[in-house]
Design a protein around this motif. Structure first.
Motif, PDB file in Angstrom:
ATOM      1  N   LYS A   1       0.842  -1.216   0.000  1.00 32.68           N
ATOM      2  CA  LYS A   1       0.000   0.000   0.000  1.00 32.68           C
ATOM      3  C   LYS A   1       0.873   1.261   0.000  1.00 32.68           C
ATOM      4  CE  LYS A   1      -3.339  -2.926   0.845  1.00 32.68           C
ATOM      5  NZ  LYS A   1      -4.004  -3.562  -0.272  1.00 32.68           N
ATOM      6  N   VAL A   2       1.966   1.222   0.772  1.00 32.00           N
ATOM      7  CA  VAL A   2       2.813   2.411   0.878  1.00 32.00           C
ATOM      8  C   VAL A   2       4.288   1.978   0.842  1.00 32.00           C
ATOM      9  CG1 VAL A   2       3.263   4.519   2.207  1.00 32.00           C
ATOM     10  CG2 VAL A   2       1.102   3.295   2.547  1.00 32.00           C
ATOM     11  N   ALA A   3       5.078   2.685   0.005  1.00 29.32           N
ATOM     12  CA  ALA A   3       6.534   2.446   0.014  1.00 29.32           C
ATOM     13  C   ALA A   3       7.197   3.663   0.642  1.00 29.32           C
ATOM     14  CB  ALA A   3       7.042   2.246  -1.408  1.00 29.32           C
TER      15      ALA A   3
ATOM     16  N   TYR B   1       8.523   4.098   8.452  1.00 33.77           N
ATOM     17  CA  TYR B   1       8.184   2.747   7.971  1.00 33.77           C
ATOM     18  C   TYR B   1       7.652   1.875   9.129  1.00 33.77           C
ATOM     19  CZ  TYR B   1       9.304  -2.085   6.549  1.00 33.77           C
ATOM     20  OH  TYR B   1       9.259  -3.436   6.306  1.00 33.77           O
ATOM     21  N   HIS B   2       8.372   1.907  10.252  1.00 32.58           N
ATOM     22  CA  HIS B   2       7.939   1.075  11.393  1.00 32.58           C
ATOM     23  C   HIS B   2       6.581   1.517  11.926  1.00 32.58           C
ATOM     24  CE1 HIS B   2      11.437  -1.400  11.480  1.00 32.58           C
ATOM     25  NE2 HIS B   2      12.247  -0.355  11.528  1.00 32.58           N
TER      26      HIS B   2
ATOM     27  N   ARG C   1       0.241  -2.513   4.711  1.00 31.92           N
ATOM     28  CA  ARG C   1       1.330  -3.347   4.190  1.00 31.92           C
ATOM     29  C   ARG C   1       2.318  -2.402   3.501  1.00 31.92           C
ATOM     30  NH1 ARG C   1       4.860  -6.231   3.809  1.00 31.92           N
ATOM     31  NH2 ARG C   1       5.037  -8.299   2.893  1.00 31.92           N
ATOM     32  N   CYS C   2       3.523  -2.259   4.099  1.00 31.69           N
ATOM     33  CA  CYS C   2       4.481  -1.260   3.628  1.00 31.69           C
ATOM     34  C   CYS C   2       5.764  -1.915   3.148  1.00 31.69           C
ATOM     35  CB  CYS C   2       4.855  -0.317   4.771  1.00 31.69           C
ATOM     36  SG  CYS C   2       3.498   0.696   5.307  1.00 31.69           S
ATOM     37  N   GLU C   3       6.546  -1.153   2.418  1.00 36.50           N
ATOM     38  CA  GLU C   3       7.858  -1.629   2.004  1.00 36.50           C
ATOM     39  C   GLU C   3       8.851  -0.480   2.155  1.00 36.50           C
ATOM     40  OE1 GLU C   3       8.332  -4.667  -1.288  1.00 36.50           O
ATOM     41  OE2 GLU C   3       9.156  -2.880  -2.237  1.00 36.50           O
ATOM     42  N   PHE C   4      10.052  -0.794   2.639  1.00 35.30           N
ATOM     43  CA  PHE C   4      11.114   0.199   2.758  1.00 35.30           C
ATOM     44  C   PHE C   4      12.075  -0.022   1.604  1.00 35.30           C
ATOM     45  CE2 PHE C   4      15.262   1.604   4.248  1.00 35.30           C
ATOM     46  CZ  PHE C   4      14.965   2.838   4.812  1.00 35.30           C
TER      47      PHE C   4
ATOM     48  N   GLU D   1       5.340  -0.587 -11.045  1.00 30.66           N
ATOM     49  CA  GLU D   1       5.170  -1.902 -11.675  1.00 30.66           C
ATOM     50  C   GLU D   1       4.533  -2.923 -10.742  1.00 30.66           C
ATOM     51  OE1 GLU D   1       8.279  -3.676 -13.912  1.00 30.66           O
ATOM     52  OE2 GLU D   1       8.605  -1.885 -15.133  1.00 30.66           O
ATOM     53  N   ILE D   2       4.654  -2.730  -9.444  1.00 26.71           N
ATOM     54  CA  ILE D   2       3.965  -3.678  -8.548  1.00 26.71           C
ATOM     55  C   ILE D   2       2.644  -3.091  -8.043  1.00 26.71           C
ATOM     56  CG2 ILE D   2       6.058  -4.916  -7.879  1.00 26.71           C
ATOM     57  CD1 ILE D   2       5.973  -3.459  -5.207  1.00 26.71           C
ATOM     58  N   GLY D   3       2.334  -1.862  -8.476  1.00 25.07           N
ATOM     59  CA  GLY D   3       1.000  -1.301  -8.200  1.00 25.07           C
ATOM     60  C   GLY D   3       0.865  -0.593  -6.868  1.00 25.07           C
ATOM     61  N   THR D   4       1.972  -0.126  -6.278  1.00 25.06           N
ATOM     62  CA  THR D   4       1.895   0.537  -4.963  1.00 25.06           C
ATOM     63  C   THR D   4       1.237   1.918  -5.102  1.00 25.06           C
ATOM     64  OG1 THR D   4       3.921  -0.594  -4.373  1.00 25.06           O
ATOM     65  CG2 THR D   4       3.271   1.264  -2.957  1.00 25.06           C
TER      66      THR D   4
END
Ligand code: GAP
Length: 462
Positions: A369-371, A390-391, A398-401, A416-419
């Motif tokens: 959802k969020v990078a 991020y934490h 659902r996040c990604e750093f 490309e992954i749709g975030t």
């Protein structure tokens, strides 16, 4: 036009592999035909699809309860359901390359109407009349064996200590709904439900599909999301029409364009069915079945009632009438919905002079959802503060750093992954306590105070 469509399927398959959505099973050993694995982003997308279905079919309905039956069932289930005798597709073999092919598909490919429910004799007559037009798709030969029915049930050796599979065949379930029928009475007696009511289930099914084509559209191991709605026979028409509407709306709510959906009415109904329509999706290889909405009459409970000696009669508490409930079924594959969602979301475009690929998935389906990015990887003060954000955010979404490469490259990867949203902590953030939030589809950017981030994102991410 056809080439363009094939190209777009190839691009989706390539993105799915490159970005960790779908991998061929056992790839390091050369793969395993018609079986696929979901990668890190694929499992998130598949889980989100299942969550949406489960919520729509159980949480938001007071008349549908859930179930999770085992994959292994008594072999008697598959005898009674008719699968041991009749769950088959017509098979032919190319005499030159020995490739095995589905006869109905070969006929369809040359524009001749045929379907898997035809008898061996019927389909062979059509086959013989058209043999000169049919070529083996692998080697081009025109020499085929006569068509024969090939049973799709997958056998296992569970509990078989004699080693003789023909004597004690145990099957992996060919459809999940049989677990619902055999538990109908357990649910009725335990879950305070009254007719009309439904039982919903998500789970794996296995079929020895003859041909493996079209990526995850048709696989030998797949997941189904099925709901069986138990009714009085007089309610069939009304309930059936209602479920047709509900299931159509489900795809619109997932963001599918209506022009990419259409109804297909079955012409050759199985003998017990009252009504059968499929929702078809406009895949790059044409409109094909996504979901079946079928009125199955009382066939299933009658068969299992007779074979097991169970009384499936329902006593209507209001009227005192006794009857065997009829069933309206909705049934769709997770993999097919997944593929349709990818096809629906995949876009190639020019953004401010740069080409990009973007998956415009609705936020509810997006794997991430969020990078969160620090502007530069080698500035510990930026990295530490970005990590803090991020934490904090990952408690909710659902996040990604990501601190790898330049920001443009990181945006491209997330597109490309749709975030839906990327958050960047930069040098100004150290001063103003705000971050840059970038929206995927418009690529527009906004400064948002760090303490307001969660409030800002929550409504947008639904
Ligand atoms: N209980 C009814 C039933 O199983 P079906 O038309 O054979 O009916 C229902 O399957 C849905 O399951 C299909 O519309 C499709 O979405 C999915 N499905 C069936 N076979 C599949 C396969 N081999 N691979 C992937 N999905 C499949």
């Amino acid at each position: 036009m056809k080439k363009e469509k094939n190209d777009s399927m190839d691009k989706i398959i390539s993105l799915a592999k490159r970005r960790g959505f779908v991998f061929p099973s056992s790839e390091i050993y050369g793969g395993f035909a018609a079986v696929y694995d979901f990668g890190p982003y694929g499992v998130e997308l598949a889980n989100n699809i299942k969550k949406e279905w489960w919520k729509a079919m159980t949480q938001l309905r007071s008349d549908v309860v859930g179930l999770d039956a085992a994959i292994f069932m008594s072999p008697k289930v598959w005898e009674a359901s008719g699968h041991v005798k009749g769950f088959s597709d017509p098979l032919t073999e190319c005499r030159k390359c020995h490739g095995r092919l589905r006869l109905d598909t070969l006929l369809e490919d040359i524009g001749v109407a045929a379907d898997e429910k035809m008898s061996e004799e019927e389909i062979n007559q059509i086959f013989d009349a058209n043999r000169d037009k049919i070529k083996c798709p692998t080697c081009g030969a025109q020499d085929f064996t006569p068509g024969r029915s090939f049973n799709l049930l997958v056998q296992s050796n569970l509990g078989n200590f004699t080693g003789d599979w023909t004597k004690e065949p145990v099957y992996l379930r060919g459809e999940t709904c049989q677990g619902i029928y055999v538990n109908y009475k357990n649910v009725l007696d335990s879950a305070r439900v009254r007719i009309p009511f439904g039982i919903a289930q998500i789970g794996k099914a296995f079929r020895n599909e003859i041909t493996a084509r079209q990526f995850i559209f048709r696989t030998r191991e797949f997941e189904q999301m099925e709901m069986q709605y138990f009714i009085h026979p007089d309610q069939t028409k009304e309930v059936y029409e209602n479920w047709k509407k509900i299931r159509w709306q489900f795809y619109l709510d997932l963001g599918f364009k209506e022009e990419n959906l259409k109804w297909h009415q079955h012409e050759n109904l199985v003998f017990y069915a009252k009504e059968a329509y499929d929702i078809e999706y406009n895949f790059p290889f044409g409109f094909k079945e996504l979901e079946g909405v079928h009125a199955r009459g009382n066939y299933d409970l009658t068969q299992h009632g007779q074979a097991s000696g169970t009384n499936f009669e329902y006593l209507d508490p209001a009227t005192g009438e006794k009857f065997i409930p009829h069933i309206v079924e909705t049934s769709v594959g997770v993999g097919r919905t997944f593929l349709a969602a990818l096809c629906e979301a995949y876009r190639e475009e020019n953004l401010n002079g740069e080409e990009r690929v973007v998956l415009s998935l609705p936020a509810r389906l997006a794997p991430i959802k969020v990078a969160i990015f620090p502007l530069l990887k080698n500035k510990p003060e930026l990295v530490a503060r970005a990590e803090e954000i991020y934490h904090a955010l990952r408690q909710k979404f659902r996040c990604e750093f990501d601190d790898n490469g330049n920001i443009g490259k990181r945006y491209r990867r997330q597109d490309e992954i749709g975030t839906p949203y990327c958050v960047t902590f930069d040098f100004d953030s150290l001063e103003d306590g705000a971050v840059t939030v970038r929206e995927r589809d418009s690529a527009s950017q906004e400064r948002v105070k760090i303490e307001d981030l969660e409030k800002y994102l929550a409504p947008k991410l639904g």
